[in-house]
Scaffold this motif. Structure first.
Motif, mmCIF file in Angstrom:
data_model
loop_
_atom_site.group_PDB
_atom_site.id
_atom_site.type_symbol
_atom_site.label_atom_id
_atom_site.label_comp_id
_atom_site.label_asym_id
_atom_site.label_seq_id
_atom_site.Cartn_x
_atom_site.Cartn_y
_atom_site.Cartn_z
ATOM 1 N N ALA A 184 0.817 -1.210 0.000
ATOM 2 C CA ALA A 184 0.000 0.000 0.000
ATOM 3 C C ALA A 184 0.850 1.260 0.000
ATOM 4 O O ALA A 184 1.825 1.355 0.742
ATOM 5 C CB ALA A 184 -0.910 0.010 1.216
ATOM 6 N N LYS A 185 0.453 2.227 -0.807
ATOM 7 C CA LYS A 185 1.008 3.575 -0.730
ATOM 8 C C LYS A 185 0.206 4.316 0.334
ATOM 9 O O LYS A 185 -0.917 3.928 0.651
ATOM 10 C CB LYS A 185 0.886 4.273 -2.075
ATOM 11 C CG LYS A 185 1.793 3.666 -3.135
ATOM 12 C CD LYS A 185 1.708 4.468 -4.409
ATOM 13 C CE LYS A 185 2.662 3.911 -5.446
ATOM 14 N NZ LYS A 185 2.603 4.676 -6.700
ATOM 15 N N PRO A 186 0.739 5.408 0.890
ATOM 16 C CA PRO A 186 0.029 6.100 1.977
ATOM 17 C C PRO A 186 -1.379 6.576 1.617
ATOM 18 O O PRO A 186 -2.263 6.584 2.455
ATOM 19 C CB PRO A 186 0.932 7.289 2.297
ATOM 20 C CG PRO A 186 2.275 6.897 1.825
ATOM 21 C CD PRO A 186 2.062 5.985 0.660
ATOM 22 N N ALA A 187 -1.615 6.951 0.368
ATOM 23 C CA ALA A 187 -2.912 7.506 -0.012
ATOM 24 C C ALA A 187 -3.918 6.456 -0.465
ATOM 25 O O ALA A 187 -5.024 6.802 -0.871
ATOM 26 C CB ALA A 187 -2.729 8.534 -1.124
ATOM 27 N N LEU A 188 -3.587 5.181 -0.360
ATOM 28 C CA LEU A 188 -4.519 4.131 -0.773
ATOM 29 C C LEU A 188 -5.797 4.211 0.051
ATOM 30 O O LEU A 188 -5.756 4.365 1.270
ATOM 31 C CB LEU A 188 -3.876 2.749 -0.599
ATOM 32 C CG LEU A 188 -4.753 1.579 -1.015
ATOM 33 C CD1 LEU A 188 -4.817 1.497 -2.530
ATOM 34 C CD2 LEU A 188 -4.204 0.295 -0.455
ATOM 35 N N THR A 189 -6.934 4.113 -0.618
ATOM 36 C CA THR A 189 -8.227 4.197 0.048
ATOM 37 C C THR A 189 -8.619 2.831 0.588
ATOM 38 O O THR A 189 -8.532 1.832 -0.125
ATOM 39 C CB THR A 189 -9.300 4.693 -0.943
ATOM 40 O OG1 THR A 189 -8.883 5.955 -1.453
ATOM 41 C CG2 THR A 189 -10.632 4.850 -0.254
ATOM 42 N N ILE A 190 -9.032 2.809 1.859
ATOM 43 C CA ILE A 190 -9.499 1.562 2.467
ATOM 44 C C ILE A 190 -10.972 1.688 2.810
ATOM 45 O O ILE A 190 -11.490 2.788 2.972
ATOM 46 C CB ILE A 190 -8.681 1.193 3.720
ATOM 47 C CG1 ILE A 190 -8.767 2.296 4.767
ATOM 48 C CG2 ILE A 190 -7.247 0.884 3.371
ATOM 49 C CD1 ILE A 190 -8.254 1.889 6.119
ATOM 50 N N ARG A 191 -11.627 0.519 2.916
ATOM 51 C CA ARG A 191 -13.054 0.457 3.235
ATOM 52 C C ARG A 191 -13.264 -0.612 4.296
ATOM 53 O O ARG A 191 -12.394 -1.458 4.500
ATOM 54 C CB ARG A 191 -13.835 0.084 1.985
ATOM 55 C CG ARG A 191 -13.807 1.156 0.916
ATOM 56 C CD ARG A 191 -14.534 0.707 -0.348
ATOM 57 N NE ARG A 191 -14.626 1.784 -1.320
ATOM 58 C CZ ARG A 191 -13.634 2.132 -2.127
ATOM 59 N NH1 ARG A 191 -12.490 1.503 -2.084
ATOM 60 N NH2 ARG A 191 -13.790 3.124 -2.977
ATOM 61 N N PRO A 192 -14.401 -0.615 4.963
ATOM 62 C CA PRO A 192 -14.676 -1.690 5.931
ATOM 63 C C PRO A 192 -14.600 -3.059 5.253
ATOM 64 O O PRO A 192 -15.042 -3.238 4.126
ATOM 65 C CB PRO A 192 -16.106 -1.384 6.398
ATOM 66 C CG PRO A 192 -16.241 0.093 6.216
ATOM 67 C CD PRO A 192 -15.449 0.410 4.974
#
Length: 130
Positions: free
Chosen positions: A46-54
């Motif tokens: 993962a790069k720092p700006a990667l979007t995560i979701r539940p």
């Protein structure tokens, strides 16, 4: 705020979320770990700006141990430990017992490089032969 800058309650940056749930002490530490490849989301570095979701699985390697957590709830601000614990499901393996850690060879700090004799003794303990 313009629509592009509004916060979503269903997604967050991986560096901000790992800092908010107290996996890292500072957000810059979280971002540095992402850049160094120590954070994986669903098996992908993962790069720092990667979007995560539940529901996403996050693996964080720090201090020689790996933490495996599943995102339960998205938060954007750092919160207290009891609230942070409700935002994730911890699936980390238990740490090794102290007896195992005590048997690992360790050198005194500042002792320098091992001598040839010490290296041979270490190799013998580890079961390596040439």
């Amino acid at each position: 705020m313009p629509p592009a800058q509004q916060r979503s309650e269903t997604q967050a940056r991986v560096d901000a979320w790992t800092w908010a749930v107290r996996l890292f002490k500072t957000r810059s530490d979280a971002a540095a770990a992402c850049r160094a490849g120590h954070v994986r989301v669903n098996g992908v570095t993962a790069k720092p700006a990667l979007t995560i979701r539940p529901g996403d699985e996050i693996r964080v390697r720090s201090g020689g141990l790996e933490r495996i957590v599943v995102v339960e709830r998205i938060i954007h601000k750092r919160v207290g430990a009891p609230v942070a614990a409700q935002c994730l499901i911890d699936r980390s393996p238990p740490p090794p017992p102290r007896e195992v850690l005590a048997t690992l060879p360790q050198r005194e700090r500042g002792a320098g490089r091992p001598t040839k004799r010490e290296r041979r003794e270490t190799d013998r303990l580890m079961g390596r032969t040439d």
